[in-house]
Structure formats: C-alpha cells, structure tokens
Design a protein around this motif. Sequence first.
Motif, PDB file in Angstrom:
ATOM      1  N   VAL A 113      74.570  -2.516  50.895  1.00 10.87           N
ATOM      2  CA  VAL A 113      74.402  -1.125  50.355  1.00 10.87           C
ATOM      3  C   VAL A 113      73.654  -0.465  51.637  1.00 10.87           C
ATOM      4  CG1 VAL A 113      72.544  -0.051  48.671  1.00 10.87           C
ATOM      5  CG2 VAL A 113      73.306  -2.405  48.161  1.00 10.87           C
ATOM      6  N   VAL A 114      74.245   0.916  51.599  1.00 18.44           N
ATOM      7  CA  VAL A 114      74.015   1.907  52.483  1.00 18.44           C
ATOM      8  C   VAL A 114      73.508   3.049  51.859  1.00 18.44           C
ATOM      9  CG1 VAL A 114      74.884   3.221  54.448  1.00 18.44           C
ATOM     10  CG2 VAL A 114      75.520   0.961  54.041  1.00 18.44           C
ATOM     11  N   ASP A 115      72.278   3.504  52.457  1.00 20.05           N
ATOM     12  CA  ASP A 115      71.701   4.943  51.898  1.00 20.05           C
ATOM     13  C   ASP A 115      72.094   5.874  52.993  1.00 20.05           C
ATOM     14  OD1 ASP A 115      70.531   4.009  49.523  1.00 20.05           O
ATOM     15  OD2 ASP A 115      69.204   3.095  50.696  1.00 20.05           O
ATOM     16  N   ILE A 116      72.580   7.064  52.531  1.00 16.05           N
ATOM     17  CA  ILE A 116      73.117   8.061  53.409  1.00 16.05           C
ATOM     18  C   ILE A 116      72.204   9.203  52.674  1.00 16.05           C
ATOM     19  CG2 ILE A 116      74.530  10.038  54.194  1.00 16.05           C
ATOM     20  CD1 ILE A 116      76.628   7.743  54.018  1.00 16.05           C
ATOM     21  N   GLU A 117      71.048   9.774  53.496  1.00 21.86           N
ATOM     22  CA  GLU A 117      70.310  10.628  53.088  1.00 21.86           C
ATOM     23  C   GLU A 117      70.637  11.931  53.997  1.00 21.86           C
ATOM     24  OE1 GLU A 117      66.244   9.538  54.143  1.00 21.86           O
ATOM     25  OE2 GLU A 117      66.567   7.775  52.721  1.00 21.86           O
ATOM     26  N   VAL A 135      80.432   4.396  45.343  1.00 17.98           N
ATOM     27  CA  VAL A 135      79.684   5.570  45.726  1.00 17.98           C
ATOM     28  C   VAL A 135      78.858   5.983  44.569  1.00 17.98           C
ATOM     29  CG1 VAL A 135      80.020   7.921  46.403  1.00 17.98           C
ATOM     30  CG2 VAL A 135      81.612   6.358  47.320  1.00 17.98           C
ATOM     31  N   ASP A 136      77.511   6.427  45.107  1.00 18.65           N
ATOM     32  CA  ASP A 136      76.513   6.723  43.884  1.00 18.65           C
ATOM     33  C   ASP A 136      76.006   7.875  44.306  1.00 18.65           C
ATOM     34  OD1 ASP A 136      74.112   7.167  42.420  1.00 18.65           O
ATOM     35  OD2 ASP A 136      73.344   5.163  42.935  1.00 18.65           O
ATOM     36  N   LEU A 137      76.181   9.029  43.732  1.00 17.43           N
ATOM     37  CA  LEU A 137      75.542  10.258  43.964  1.00 17.43           C
ATOM     38  C   LEU A 137      74.417  10.972  43.383  1.00 17.43           C
ATOM     39  CD1 LEU A 137      79.009  11.958  44.440  1.00 17.43           C
ATOM     40  CD2 LEU A 137      77.336  11.529  46.181  1.00 17.43           C
ATOM     41  N   ASP A 138      73.827  10.060  42.624  1.00 21.75           N
ATOM     42  CA  ASP A 138      72.760  10.321  41.606  1.00 21.75           C
ATOM     43  C   ASP A 138      71.567  10.942  42.117  1.00 21.75           C
ATOM     44  OD1 ASP A 138      74.097   9.491  39.423  1.00 21.75           O
ATOM     45  OD2 ASP A 138      73.221   7.553  39.164  1.00 21.75           O
ATOM     46  N   GLY A 139      71.140  10.708  43.484  1.00 20.93           N
ATOM     47  CA  GLY A 139      69.929  11.156  44.166  1.00 20.93           C
ATOM     48  C   GLY A 139      69.962  12.558  44.917  1.00 20.93           C
ATOM     49  N   ASP A 146      78.754  22.686  43.794  1.00 21.84           N
ATOM     50  CA  ASP A 146      78.837  21.414  43.154  1.00 21.84           C
ATOM     51  C   ASP A 146      79.244  20.305  44.228  1.00 21.84           C
ATOM     52  OD1 ASP A 146      77.777  21.904  40.728  1.00 21.84           O
ATOM     53  OD2 ASP A 146      79.523  22.498  39.832  1.00 21.84           O
ATOM     54  N   THR A 147      79.123  19.226  43.957  1.00 21.42           N
ATOM     55  CA  THR A 147      79.614  18.255  44.924  1.00 21.42           C
ATOM     56  C   THR A 147      81.256  17.813  44.261  1.00 21.42           C
ATOM     57  OG1 THR A 147      77.514  17.347  45.299  1.00 21.42           O
ATOM     58  CG2 THR A 147      79.477  15.797  45.565  1.00 21.42           C
ATOM     59  N   PHE A 148      81.923  17.557  45.333  1.00 18.41           N
ATOM     60  CA  PHE A 148      83.547  17.088  44.766  1.00 18.41           C
ATOM     61  C   PHE A 148      83.367  15.682  45.207  1.00 18.41           C
ATOM     62  CE2 PHE A 148      88.139  16.591  45.858  1.00 18.41           C
ATOM     63  CZ  PHE A 148      88.458  16.783  44.737  1.00 18.41           C
ATOM     64  N   ARG A 161      78.256  -0.620  48.800  1.00 21.61           N
ATOM     65  CA  ARG A 161      77.905   0.357  47.913  1.00 21.61           C
ATOM     66  C   ARG A 161      77.136   1.496  48.729  1.00 21.61           C
ATOM     67  NH1 ARG A 161      76.986   0.598  42.813  1.00 21.61           N
ATOM     68  NH2 ARG A 161      75.246   1.848  41.796  1.00 21.61           N
ATOM     69  N   ILE A 162      77.580   2.709  48.607  1.00 18.10           N
ATOM     70  CA  ILE A 162      77.154   3.791  49.266  1.00 18.10           C
ATOM     71  C   ILE A 162      76.338   4.625  48.375  1.00 18.10           C
ATOM     72  CG2 ILE A 162      77.787   5.582  50.746  1.00 18.10           C
ATOM     73  CD1 ILE A 162      80.334   4.015  51.556  1.00 18.10           C
TER      74      ILE A 162
END
Length: 180
Positions: A113-117, A135-139, A146-148, A161-162
Amino acid sequence: MTSLPEDPPPLFGEDDRDTVVQRVQQAYAEGRISHEEMDEHLHQALTATTHSELVPVLASLPAEKAGTTSTIAAAGGRIKRRGAWRVPRTLKVVSAFGRVRLDLSRAVFEHPVVDIELELGTGRARITVPRDAIVDLDGLHTGWKDTFYKPPQRSLPGGPRIRISGTMGFGRLKVRHARP
C-alpha cells in the motif's frame, strides 16, 4: 489453438539507466553494499537492454536508511518522476503553481500500500499507475475541477494499492493505468 504473439519487452531511456546507476552508487556511498556488489549491480545496469533486466537491479538493493516518507516540493515549475525509482510508503507532493507528473509504471514498490498525499494549488497533475494497481481516491478533496480516473474494466491481481489523498485548488488530477 494458436497463441497470440508476445509483445516485445519494453525498452527504457538513458534517464532510467542513470537513475539506477545513481541509486547503486548511493547505496555504496552509504555503506549498504560492498564494493563487489556495487560492481555487479553497475554491470547489470549498464548492460541491460530492456526494462525487465533493469528493475531487478533496484529491487536487489537494501532498503534506504531514510524513513518511509518522502516529500517532493516546488513553488512553481514542474515536478516529474519517471523510470525505475523506488516508491516510498508515503509520498508527499507539494506544488503551488506547477505541473506534476508521476509515472509509477516502471517504479519499484516495496510496500503493498502506497499513500500519495497531494497539496496542489493551481496546475495539473497526472499520475500513471501500473496496469495491476488498485487506485483509491476517497481522501482527495478538489476545489474547482473534478478528478479524471477511469478504472480498468478488468483488474489484474497482485498489484499495489495506491491511495491518493490531499487537496487540490484549481488544477485537475488525471490518473491512468499504464498501457500494456
């Protein structure tokens, strides 16, 4: 039944090779590998002809001494990472006015799991993830645009998991999976 022709192995640029050579030299300078190991890794990196021959050189290096969080920052201009590079557990990207391009398609993932802030003011960001990544964009909180992101129709097992989080002001984030 006939089999489909195999895709040729992906080639890489001199920037990718230079990145690997620098990492090997850094590991030696920090005392994490011996002189003989450095010679062997440099030989592998300098004689590699495909990406699949280059990535194991990075993967075989001992973990970096630094923490598992790295920060890339720029007030203006571009932030760009591509080729064979180690992705830390947490990557913070801070840019007030610039363009951000992160290509993780050839990167080495040491963590599942990698977190990109992201902390972005204006400007665009594009993140290319491996084909098998989740890819998880919930945060992520966006201000103006908007995000594409279009998830693949068929996900491949075993990828990293990113999780992308943070805030974006007036820019747009585009996330895409690497092409086969």
